[in-house]
Motif scaffolding. Structure first.
Motif, PDB file in Angstrom:
ATOM      1  N   UNK A 132     -24.114 -12.521 -59.766  1.00 39.41           N
ATOM      2  CA  UNK A 132     -23.777 -12.575 -61.920  1.00 39.41           C
ATOM      3  C   UNK A 132     -23.698 -11.203 -62.716  1.00 39.41           C
ATOM      4  N   UNK A 133     -24.474 -10.803 -62.468  1.00 41.54           N
ATOM      5  CA  UNK A 133     -24.575  -9.285 -63.036  1.00 41.54           C
ATOM      6  C   UNK A 133     -24.041  -8.189 -62.944  1.00 41.54           C
ATOM      7  N   UNK A 134     -24.338  -7.561 -61.575  1.00 45.17           N
ATOM      8  CA  UNK A 134     -23.849  -6.618 -60.321  1.00 45.17           C
ATOM      9  C   UNK A 134     -22.507  -6.843 -60.341  1.00 45.17           C
ATOM     10  N   UNK A 135     -22.160  -5.595 -60.144  1.00 53.35           N
ATOM     11  CA  UNK A 135     -22.753  -3.968 -61.038  1.00 53.35           C
ATOM     12  C   UNK A 135     -22.954  -3.809 -62.331  1.00 53.35           C
ATOM     13  N   UNK A 136     -23.988  -2.909 -62.249  1.00 56.81           N
ATOM     14  CA  UNK A 136     -23.405  -2.411 -64.009  1.00 56.81           C
ATOM     15  C   UNK A 136     -22.475  -2.135 -64.643  1.00 56.81           C
ATOM     16  N   UNK A 137     -22.265  -3.040 -65.933  1.00 52.06           N
ATOM     17  CA  UNK A 137     -20.680  -2.751 -66.542  1.00 52.06           C
ATOM     18  C   UNK A 137     -20.688  -1.292 -67.449  1.00 52.06           C
ATOM     19  N   UNK A 138     -21.234  -0.470 -67.733  1.00 54.52           N
ATOM     20  CA  UNK A 138     -21.753   0.511 -68.379  1.00 54.52           C
ATOM     21  C   UNK A 138     -23.054   1.038 -68.319  1.00 54.52           C
ATOM     22  N   UNK A 139     -23.604   2.367 -68.014  1.00 48.84           N
ATOM     23  CA  UNK A 139     -24.195   3.449 -67.572  1.00 48.84           C
ATOM     24  C   UNK A 139     -24.546   4.679 -68.879  1.00 48.84           C
ATOM     25  N   UNK A 140     -24.693   4.846 -69.714  1.00 46.69           N
ATOM     26  CA  UNK A 140     -24.785   5.528 -70.847  1.00 46.69           C
ATOM     27  C   UNK A 140     -25.679   6.568 -70.622  1.00 46.69           C
ATOM     28  N   UNK A 141     -26.253   7.703 -70.729  1.00 42.94           N
ATOM     29  CA  UNK A 141     -27.190   8.661 -70.507  1.00 42.94           C
ATOM     30  C   UNK A 141     -26.990  10.601 -70.218  1.00 42.94           C
TER      31      UNK A 141
END
Length: 572
Positions: free
Chosen positions: A279-288
């Motif tokens: 349901x959750x993966x992969x992460x939709x958006x990674x900010x850093x």
């Protein structure tokens, strides 16, 4: 070595790593001392420092030239510390028009910048920044006109055919020493037994918890080494007295997979619940920040691909989209404790509120670039949010006959402004263009302030417009929006409401600005009805008093028309 052979015609200089063995052989006698001083300085820097995107790139010309075999040009050879021997061959071709580091380097040393991959709509003008996306090959000999994606293969084929180069695969993997002599970090689950040797902790006893009450001493060793309750244990194999490993793992070991645990933090039968993974993966958006994220992202990708091969997950990449935010500048430098230019937000939050500080940081510049802290600008944000507060809570009193034609026209204008703002805000939110989104909300605030003074729209339309403004404001100033939502009599919480949708028909502009060019150069901007036809646009363009002088005694051989945007008259 290059991954962009499609840009080889744009090489204007070459760069060697300072440690490259060719440097000593090629450096001219006049440049020897300067080159040796630069090499000595580069050796004192770490790879992270040398590759930092924040520091200004510098280098030294070694007094020698290379020949570009594809166009016969002689290009100068430099050394620069942003090139490493550990990457590729330690020798790279510099194409400043299409590489950000090369662009900055060329600007600093006044080196040529030649466009060989044309961006869409490019008309030969100089680039303001490096263009790194796909485009059309130009200034590239026999490859002109090819899409750069096809040019990659075509140029590679040509280089191999001529014997100038060959395709290869380059790996940057290295050994990773994960042990750390410190308290924080996951304990390495190994036990040392005199009889059995090194034995892994039993799976039923994982994870190994860190002991509480560790004593920190200035020995340079892990505090765990002196914690007898932690060190002394029994062997998982023979149950004899044994010692635990006292080193902890590099924290990257945990950050390489922590996001998987977020999906099911209370799951006890494994590291993560398989159903939640789907349901959750992969992460939709990674900010850093780019500086922090480089190694973390590299390790995270490695972990995911490894556990994918083990059958634990069914996806290939941990993060679908990456977005690196910029940095905040103070006194013309990046904020840092070492410079003493850090602005502590507490005082501003106490005086103006957290939402003001948050909104200001989103408005200060493009999110990917950051911006400069300015006290006077934060006051402007405070005034704007206060205006929204007053608008939202002020009593609205309709004026005159709300059924009149003029009122209906004002109502249509209100709807158009609201729906155009919803469209702009939605698109800007999706693209993380927060500063432009806030600007759109400011424009709507100004319009609503003027509309309130006239009072020429029904109260239901007015209330709907104000509610929409607050809903669009919610991600930007969440506390203020929540308070206004409640005070206006709505159910808790604004953050559980549906995001507003726009109606294309209501958002349609009645008037647009038509740009008029002659041979690609801007000559006029004309306000025209949004329903203008191509023939009408051509006629208006040719009758413009600013355009006519450029058509005098010339023949219009072609007209390029971009509906509702541009007319370009090609003359000779």
């Amino acid at each position: 070595f290059t991954t962009r052979q499609d840009t080889v015609f744009g090489v204007t200089f070459m760069v060697l790593a300072p440690e490259h063995p060719l440097v000593a052989k090629l450096t001219s006698p006049k440049k020897k001392m300067e080159v040796e001083e630069y090499i000595s300085r580069a050796r004192r820097e770490t790879e992270i420092e040398r590759l930092s995107t924040e520091r200004e790139k510098d280098g030294v010309f070694i007094g020698a030239y290379a020949t570009n075999r594809l166009n016969g040009e002689h290009v100068p050879i430099w050394i620069a510390d942003y090139v490493l021997m550990s990457y590729g061959t330690g020798a790279v071709m510099a194409v400043p028009a299409h590489d950000e580091r090369d662009f900055a380097f060329a600007k600093k040393y006044n080196l040529p910048i030649r466009v060989v991959i044309a961006p869409p709509g490019w008309n030969g003008e100089e680039l303001e920044e490096a263009y790194t996306e796909p485009g059309t090959m130009v200034n590239s000999g026999q490859f002109d006109g090819l899409p750069s994606t096809r040019g990659l293969e075509a140029v590679a084929d040509f280089l191999e055919e001529k014997g100038y180069g060959k395709r290869t695969i380059s790996y940057r993997l290295r050994d990773w020493l994960i042990s750390r002599q410190r308290y924080w970090g996951a304990p390495i689950p190994m036990v040392y037994c005199q009889k059995c040797g090194t034995v892994p902790v039993s799976e039923k006893d994982l994870p190994v918890p860190l002991p509480k009450g560790a004593e920190f001493k200035p020995t340079g060793e892990s505090p765990l080494k002196y914690n007898e309750g932690f060190v002394n244990t029994t062997c998982p194999k023979c149950s004899a007295p044994a010692k635990r490993e006292t080193d902890t793992m590099d924290t990257f070991m945990c950050s390489s997979w922590y996001f998987l645990r977020y999906a099911s933090p209370h799951y006890d039968d494994g590291p993560f619940e398989p159903a939640k993974m789907k349901y959750w993966m992969p992460v939709d958006l990674y900010t850093g920040g780019a500086e922090h994220a480089v190694m973390h992202l590299f390790y995270a990708r490695f972990f995911i691909k490894a556990i994918r091969d083990m059958g634990l997950v069914d996806f290939n990449e941990p993060f679908t989209r990456l977005f690196n935010q910029g940095i905040i500048i103070a006194e013309k430098h990046k904020m840092s404790k070492s410079r003493g230019n850090v602005v502590t937000p507490d005082a501003y939050v106490s005086e103006l509120g957290a939402d003001v500080v948050r909104t200001y940081l989103m408005f200060v510049g493009p999110w990917e670039r950051g911006g400069e802290w300015d006290d006077s600008s934060i006051s402007g944000i405070s005034r704007w949010l206060n205006r929204i507060w007053e608008l939202a809570l002020a009593k609205y009193e309709p004026q005159g006959d709300i059924a009149s034609a003029s009122v209906e026209e004002t109502r249509r204008e209100l709807q158009r402004n609201v729906h155009q703002t919803i469209k702009r805000a939605t698109e800007d939110m999706e693209r993380l263009r927060f500063n432009i989104l806030i600007a759109a909300l400011m424009e709507l605030t100004n319009y609503l302030s003027r509309a309130r003074e006239t009072g020429h729209v029904p109260e239901t339309d007015w209330r709907e417009a104000i509610d929409t403004l607050i809903l669009l404001l919610a991600p930007i100033a969440p506390h203020l929006a929540e308070e206004l939502w409640q005070r206006r009599g709505h159910e808790y919480s604004i953050h559980n409401q549906q995001w507003p949708c726009w109606d294309e028909e209501l958002a349609k502009a009645e008037e647009i600005t038509l740009v008029v060019q002659v041979n690609g150069k801007l000559r006029d901007r004309i306000a025209v009805p949004a329903t203008i036809t191509e023939d009408e646009a051509r006629q208006l363009a040719m009758e413009s008093i600013r355009v006519k002088p450029h058509l005098d005694r010339k023949q219009v051989v072609k007209m390029v028309y971009v509906p509702q945007k541009l007319v370009n008259l090609v003359v000779r």
